[in-house]
Motif scaffolding. Structure first.
Motif, PDB file in Angstrom:
ATOM      1  N   UNK A  92     136.164 -32.677 -33.152  1.00 35.93           N
ATOM      2  CA  UNK A  92     136.038 -32.485 -31.708  1.00 35.93           C
ATOM      3  C   UNK A  92     135.726 -33.846 -31.113  1.00 35.93           C
ATOM      4  N   UNK A  93     136.510 -34.257 -30.124  1.00 36.28           N
ATOM      5  CA  UNK A  93     136.311 -35.558 -29.499  1.00 36.28           C
ATOM      6  C   UNK A  93     136.214 -35.385 -27.991  1.00 36.28           C
ATOM      7  N   UNK A 148     139.710 -30.963 -21.256  1.00 38.14           N
ATOM      8  CA  UNK A 148     139.745 -32.426 -21.345  1.00 38.14           C
ATOM      9  C   UNK A 148     140.296 -32.966 -20.030  1.00 38.14           C
ATOM     10  N   UNK A 149     139.501 -33.781 -19.336  1.00 29.50           N
ATOM     11  CA  UNK A 149     139.808 -34.131 -17.945  1.00 29.50           C
ATOM     12  C   UNK A 149     140.426 -35.510 -17.781  1.00 29.50           C
ATOM     13  N   UNK A 150     140.903 -36.103 -18.852  1.00 26.52           N
ATOM     14  CA  UNK A 150     141.603 -37.383 -18.755  1.00 26.52           C
ATOM     15  C   UNK A 150     143.095 -37.165 -19.012  1.00 26.52           C
ATOM     16  N   UNK A 151     143.924 -37.921 -18.307  1.00 20.81           N
ATOM     17  CA  UNK A 151     145.370 -37.856 -18.493  1.00 20.81           C
ATOM     18  C   UNK A 151     145.747 -38.750 -19.670  1.00 20.81           C
ATOM     19  N   UNK A 152     146.558 -38.210 -20.564  1.00 15.61           N
ATOM     20  CA  UNK A 152     147.008 -38.949 -21.741  1.00 15.61           C
ATOM     21  C   UNK A 152     148.461 -39.358 -21.572  1.00 15.61           C
ATOM     22  N   UNK A 153     148.822 -40.457 -22.188  1.00 11.34           N
ATOM     23  CA  UNK A 153     150.178 -40.990 -22.058  1.00 11.34           C
ATOM     24  C   UNK A 153     151.167 -40.168 -22.857  1.00 11.34           C
ATOM     25  N   UNK A 154     152.443 -40.364 -22.538  1.00 12.27           N
ATOM     26  CA  UNK A 154     153.497 -39.724 -23.305  1.00 12.27           C
ATOM     27  C   UNK A 154     153.468 -40.129 -24.763  1.00 12.27           C
ATOM     28  N   UNK A 155     153.071 -41.354 -25.035  1.00 12.22           N
ATOM     29  CA  UNK A 155     152.981 -41.823 -26.417  1.00 12.22           C
ATOM     30  C   UNK A 155     151.977 -40.994 -27.198  1.00 12.22           C
ATOM     31  N   UNK A 156     150.817 -40.738 -26.602  1.00  7.24           N
ATOM     32  CA  UNK A 156     149.787 -39.956 -27.284  1.00  7.24           C
ATOM     33  C   UNK A 156     150.262 -38.529 -27.526  1.00  7.24           C
ATOM     34  N   UNK A 157     150.705 -37.861 -26.462  1.00  9.16           N
ATOM     35  CA  UNK A 157     150.986 -36.420 -26.567  1.00  9.16           C
ATOM     36  C   UNK A 157     152.257 -36.125 -27.344  1.00  9.16           C
ATOM     37  N   UNK A 175     137.643 -32.441 -25.517  1.00  4.57           N
ATOM     38  CA  UNK A 175     136.869 -31.804 -24.459  1.00  4.57           C
ATOM     39  C   UNK A 175     136.284 -32.862 -23.530  1.00  4.57           C
ATOM     40  N   UNK A 176     135.808 -32.406 -22.369  1.00  2.00           N
ATOM     41  CA  UNK A 176     135.069 -33.284 -21.467  1.00  2.00           C
ATOM     42  C   UNK A 176     133.742 -32.682 -21.026  1.00  2.00           C
ATOM     43  N   UNK A 177     133.571 -31.365 -21.188  1.00  2.00           N
ATOM     44  CA  UNK A 177     132.411 -30.710 -20.615  1.00  2.00           C
ATOM     45  C   UNK A 177     131.662 -29.821 -21.579  1.00  2.00           C
ATOM     46  N   UNK A 178     131.313 -28.618 -21.100  1.00  2.00           N
ATOM     47  CA  UNK A 178     130.417 -27.744 -21.849  1.00  2.00           C
ATOM     48  C   UNK A 178     131.044 -27.161 -23.109  1.00  2.00           C
ATOM     49  N   UNK A 179     132.360 -27.086 -23.146  1.00  2.00           N
ATOM     50  CA  UNK A 179     133.028 -26.654 -24.370  1.00  2.00           C
ATOM     51  C   UNK A 179     133.092 -25.157 -24.569  1.00  2.00           C
ATOM     52  N   UNK A 229     135.599 -37.596 -24.051  1.00  2.00           N
ATOM     53  CA  UNK A 229     135.518 -38.848 -23.314  1.00  2.00           C
ATOM     54  C   UNK A 229     134.135 -39.028 -22.696  1.00  2.00           C
ATOM     55  N   UNK A 230     133.252 -38.028 -22.888  1.00  4.55           N
ATOM     56  CA  UNK A 230     131.922 -38.030 -22.288  1.00  4.55           C
ATOM     57  C   UNK A 230     130.886 -37.858 -23.393  1.00  4.55           C
ATOM     58  N   UNK A 231     130.031 -38.847 -23.637  1.00  5.40           N
ATOM     59  CA  UNK A 231     129.087 -38.764 -24.754  1.00  5.40           C
ATOM     60  C   UNK A 231     128.106 -37.596 -24.659  1.00  5.40           C
ATOM     61  N   UNK A 232     127.773 -37.173 -23.436  1.00  2.00           N
ATOM     62  CA  UNK A 232     126.808 -36.087 -23.287  1.00  2.00           C
ATOM     63  C   UNK A 232     127.477 -34.739 -23.039  1.00  2.00           C
ATOM     64  N   UNK A 233     128.759 -34.620 -23.345  1.00  2.00           N
ATOM     65  CA  UNK A 233     129.452 -33.338 -23.186  1.00  2.00           C
ATOM     66  C   UNK A 233     128.787 -32.274 -24.051  1.00  2.00           C
ATOM     67  N   UNK A 234     128.489 -31.124 -23.443  1.00  2.00           N
ATOM     68  CA  UNK A 234     127.827 -30.060 -24.180  1.00  2.00           C
ATOM     69  C   UNK A 234     128.628 -29.556 -25.364  1.00  2.00           C
ATOM     70  N   UNK A 235     129.944 -29.675 -25.278  1.00  2.00           N
ATOM     71  CA  UNK A 235     130.788 -29.208 -26.367  1.00  2.00           C
ATOM     72  C   UNK A 235     130.578 -29.964 -27.661  1.00  2.00           C
ATOM     73  N   UNK A 236     130.116 -31.197 -27.595  1.00  2.00           N
ATOM     74  CA  UNK A 236     129.858 -31.956 -28.824  1.00  2.00           C
ATOM     75  C   UNK A 236     128.746 -31.293 -29.627  1.00  2.00           C
ATOM     76  N   UNK A 237     127.712 -30.799 -28.932  1.00  2.00           N
ATOM     77  CA  UNK A 237     126.627 -30.102 -29.624  1.00  2.00           C
ATOM     78  C   UNK A 237     127.129 -28.801 -30.245  1.00  2.00           C
ATOM     79  N   UNK A 238     128.040 -28.125 -29.540  1.00  2.00           N
ATOM     80  CA  UNK A 238     128.622 -26.899 -30.104  1.00  2.00           C
ATOM     81  C   UNK A 238     129.342 -27.210 -31.417  1.00  2.00           C
TER      82      UNK A 238
END
Length: 199
Positions: free
Chosen positions: A33-34, A88-97, A10-14, A36-45
């Motif tokens: 749940x991971x 999730x607002x970051x682009x991941x490489x072909x290797x990851x996905x 996630x990147x945001x509120x979740x 890229x943003x430490x204060x993403x609301x979804x982490x608290x969820x």
């Protein structure tokens, strides 16, 4: 038989994460749940639901490659069967996905209006129907094989916020349905063609 293990990025509120957490018949277990943003609301969820949560911030790494490697290490440590990108607002490489089956939810009827501003682009174009797409992720942005879609009408008085809000309502229904189908082994992929067998 053990339930499939799911990682949600996630990147945001979740809100889509919450829909997955609330699903009574997801068929899999969310094990991390991971963000890229430490204060993403979804982490608290995630924490509230008793799910391990972590953040891997791009700014804490010298470049994008080492950031992704750190994220991939976190994901690999929990041995997932499926990775879900839920806002999730970051682009991941072909290797990851290509390491794990990876799906994404997108607020348009792909291939129309790929990218980060789909509801605004749909309004600017003047389309009468938009919607939501859940698709497999490949190395290109919003390009992978489509698993399922749901249409959402565009109203004459829509703003970006109202249209996006109605699209999100459908995301919260469709994403858990697709994840449940994958966990149940009902999704078959042949090239770009994806079929879902009846429950």
């Amino acid at each position: 038989m053990a339930k499939p293990r799911i990682v949600v990025l996630i990147s945001g509120s979740g809100s889509n994460l919450q829909a997955l957490l609330d699903s009574p018949d997801l068929g899999g277990e969310i094990v991390l749940v991971a963000s890229d943003t430490p204060d993403a609301g979804g982490l608290a969820r995630a924490v509230d639901a008793g799910v391990p949560a972590t953040s891997v911030r791009l700014a804490d790494h010298p470049d994008r490659r080492t950031w992704e490697a750190a994220l991939q290490d976190q994901v690999a440590a929990v041995r997932p069967d499926l990775v879900v990108l839920a806002g999730f607002m970051k682009i991941l490489s072909g290797t990851f996905v290509s390491t794990w089956p990876t799906v994404n939810v997108h607020p348009s009827l792909l291939p129309a209006f790929a990218g980060a501003h789909a509801p605004a682009d749909a309004l600017e174009w003047g389309v009468k129907v938009s919607g939501v797409t859940v698709h497999y992720v490949d190395e290109e942005v919003d390009h992978g094989p489509i698993i399922a879609q749901r249409a959402v009408p565009v109203l004459d008085d829509d703003t970006v916020a109202t249209l996006h809000g109605r699209i999100q309502q459908q995301e919260h229904i469709l994403l858990p349905e697709v994840v449940a189908a994958i966990c149940a082994g009902r999704v078959t992929r042949t090239g770009r063609r994806v079929t879902i067998a009846p429950a």
